[in-house]
Write an enzyme that holds these catalytic residues in place. Structure first.
Site, PDB file in Angstrom:
ATOM      1  CG  ASP A   1      38.358  41.146  36.894  1.00 14.13           C
ATOM      2  OD1 ASP A   1      37.962  40.027  36.510  1.00 14.13           O
ATOM      3  OD2 ASP A   1      38.885  41.973  36.127  1.00 14.13           O
TER       4      ASP A   1
ATOM      5  CD  GLU B   1      41.204  44.759  38.336  1.00 16.61           C
ATOM      6  OE1 GLU B   1      41.832  45.688  37.809  1.00 16.61           O
ATOM      7  OE2 GLU B   1      40.496  43.944  37.709  1.00 16.61           O
TER       8      GLU B   1
ATOM      9  CG  HIS C   1      36.892  45.025  35.892  1.00 18.40           C
ATOM     10  ND1 HIS C   1      38.260  45.124  35.923  1.00 18.40           N
ATOM     11  CD2 HIS C   1      36.439  46.207  35.377  1.00 18.40           C
ATOM     12  CE1 HIS C   1      38.624  46.318  35.465  1.00 18.40           C
ATOM     13  NE2 HIS C   1      37.544  46.998  35.141  1.00 18.40           N
TER      14      HIS C   1
ATOM     15  NE  ARG D   1      40.945  39.187  31.355  1.00 16.18           N
ATOM     16  CZ  ARG D   1      41.651  39.853  32.274  1.00 16.18           C
ATOM     17  NH1 ARG D   1      42.936  39.648  32.396  1.00 16.18           N
ATOM     18  NH2 ARG D   1      41.085  40.740  33.044  1.00 16.18           N
TER      19      ARG D   1
ATOM     20  CE1 TYR E   1      41.329  35.323  33.009  1.00 17.97           C
ATOM     21  CE2 TYR E   1      42.537  36.882  34.388  1.00 17.97           C
ATOM     22  CZ  TYR E   1      42.534  35.832  33.492  1.00 17.97           C
ATOM     23  OH  TYR E   1      43.715  35.298  33.075  1.00 17.97           O
ATOM     24  CG  HIS E   2      41.758  39.029  38.406  1.00 14.44           C
ATOM     25  ND1 HIS E   2      42.934  38.620  37.828  1.00 14.44           N
ATOM     26  CD2 HIS E   2      41.438  40.211  37.811  1.00 14.44           C
ATOM     27  CE1 HIS E   2      43.318  39.520  36.923  1.00 14.44           C
ATOM     28  NE2 HIS E   2      42.423  40.496  36.891  1.00 14.44           N
TER      29      HIS E   2
ATOM     30  CD  GLU F   1      46.739  39.881  35.650  1.00 17.64           C
ATOM     31  OE1 GLU F   1      46.228  40.999  35.848  1.00 17.64           O
ATOM     32  OE2 GLU F   1      46.198  39.008  34.948  1.00 17.64           O
TER      33      GLU F   1
ATOM     34  CD  GLU G   1      39.548  44.108  32.695  1.00 17.85           C
ATOM     35  OE1 GLU G   1      40.458  44.933  32.725  1.00 17.85           O
ATOM     36  OE2 GLU G   1      39.260  43.378  33.669  1.00 17.85           O
TER      37      GLU G   1
HETATM   38 MN    MN Z   1      39.869  43.715  35.757  1.00 17.91          MN
END
Ligand code: MN
Length: 303
Positions: free
Chosen positions: A186, A153, A212, A218, A188-189, A159, A247
């Site tokens: 993902d 991921e 994701h 989120r 979001y990222h 993170e 997610e």
């Molecule tokens: Mn994720």
């Protein structure tokens, strides 16, 4: 699924339902995943010991659901370090996770499997990346014996310090050199780190192994500022056939340590079932629209 025009399994992250994984949590989460229409449940396993594997597998099978497992390594298990003890501990954890995945019937293991899941204070080193790649090759070989795909991921800079962009994820997987070690993107990222999430998806190409969805905050899909029309079209144009998993985190459900690592301080939703049902409807509609937009090119013929 023929009613969706696309082959992807649609999944939901366990934290939509429960922060823990007692037998009761598992039973409830699995039933709700099925009730809200999903094909797949992503079980969070920061601590592998919390999963009653036999119980979870039985419940999944009874409800006809696929499963994936996701987690990030902690600092004592950081395979991207240069400390032999931490690297060995990380390899042991990853090998154990593959065994749990195999015994649970999981198709994918995903998350921050390649480094610690934390805010680093220093950039990665070439030796650390090399150590991570070497461990991942051995873990990937074991995972292949059980037809398990490993999803690296790509997450934001707070993170991990290693894989923050899709291009870095592709290069990491190229160095590992196994068909079952893939990039996990993902939204979001990507919203934080990529210049253009849709282009990042297209450039990841065949390396994409897990996906994701969510929102930039989120919460509810479509209630933020992500450009889902472009994101889903990129997935369809890419021919991506793997899982698409929703997610979302709210302080309504999430607990420590994830709450602290991810900074989940406020309620973006109260009702898990409403959130998940909405995400399912939103995703199927977006995927159908994206599939139609690709077909429109074929329909544009001058007679
Ligand atoms: Mn994720």
């Amino acid at each position: 699924m023929t009613d969706r025009l696309v082959p992807n399994k649609l999944g939901v992250h366990a934290f939509v339902w429960a922060a823990d994984w007692t037998r009761d949590d598992a039973t409830r989460a699995i039933a709700l995943t099925r009730e809200t229409g999903y094909d797949l449940l992503e079980v969070s396993a920061l601590d592998l010991g919390i999963i009653d594997v036999a119980h979870t597998r039985r419940e999944l099978e009874q409800h006809g659901l696929s499963a994936t497992i996701s987690f990030g390594l902690d600092a004592s298990c950081d395979i991207s370090s240069t400390d032999p003890e931490r690297i060995r501990a990380g390899e042991r954890f990853l090998m154990d996770a593959v065994s749990v995945g195999r015994d649970m019937g999981a198709t994918h293991l995903c998350g921050i499997l390649y480094s610690a899941f934390q805010k680093y204070a220093v950039p990665p080193t070439a030796d650390g990346v090399k150590n991570s790649v070497e461990v991942m090759r051995r873990v990937g070989e074991k995972a292949a014996e059980s037809n398990i795909i490993l999803g690296m991921e790509v997450v934001n800079r707070y993170e991990t310090n290693m894989l923050n962009t899709a291009a870095q994820g592709v290069e990491y997987c190229r160095r590992v050199g196994l068909p079952n070690v893939r990039v996990h993107l993902d939204v979001y990222h990507m919203n934080i780190e990529e210049s253009d999430p849709a282009r990042a998806i297209r450039e990841t190409g065949e390396y994409l192994g897990y996906f994701h969805t969510g929102e930039n905050h989120r919460g509810y899909m479509g209630s933020g500022q992500l450009d889902y029309q472009r994101i889903f079209r990129a997935l369809i144009e890419n021919g991506y056939a793997g899982p698409i998993t929703f997610e979302s985190f709210s302080s309504r459900v999430v607990g420590q340590p994830l709450e602290g690592i991810l900074g989940i301080w406020r309620n973006l939703w109260e009702d898990s079932r409403d959130l998940a049902s909405h995400a399912y409807a939103f995703t199927t509609a977006q995927l159908a629209s994206a599939a139609q937009s690709v077909r429109n090119a074929e329909r544009s013929v001058l007679v």
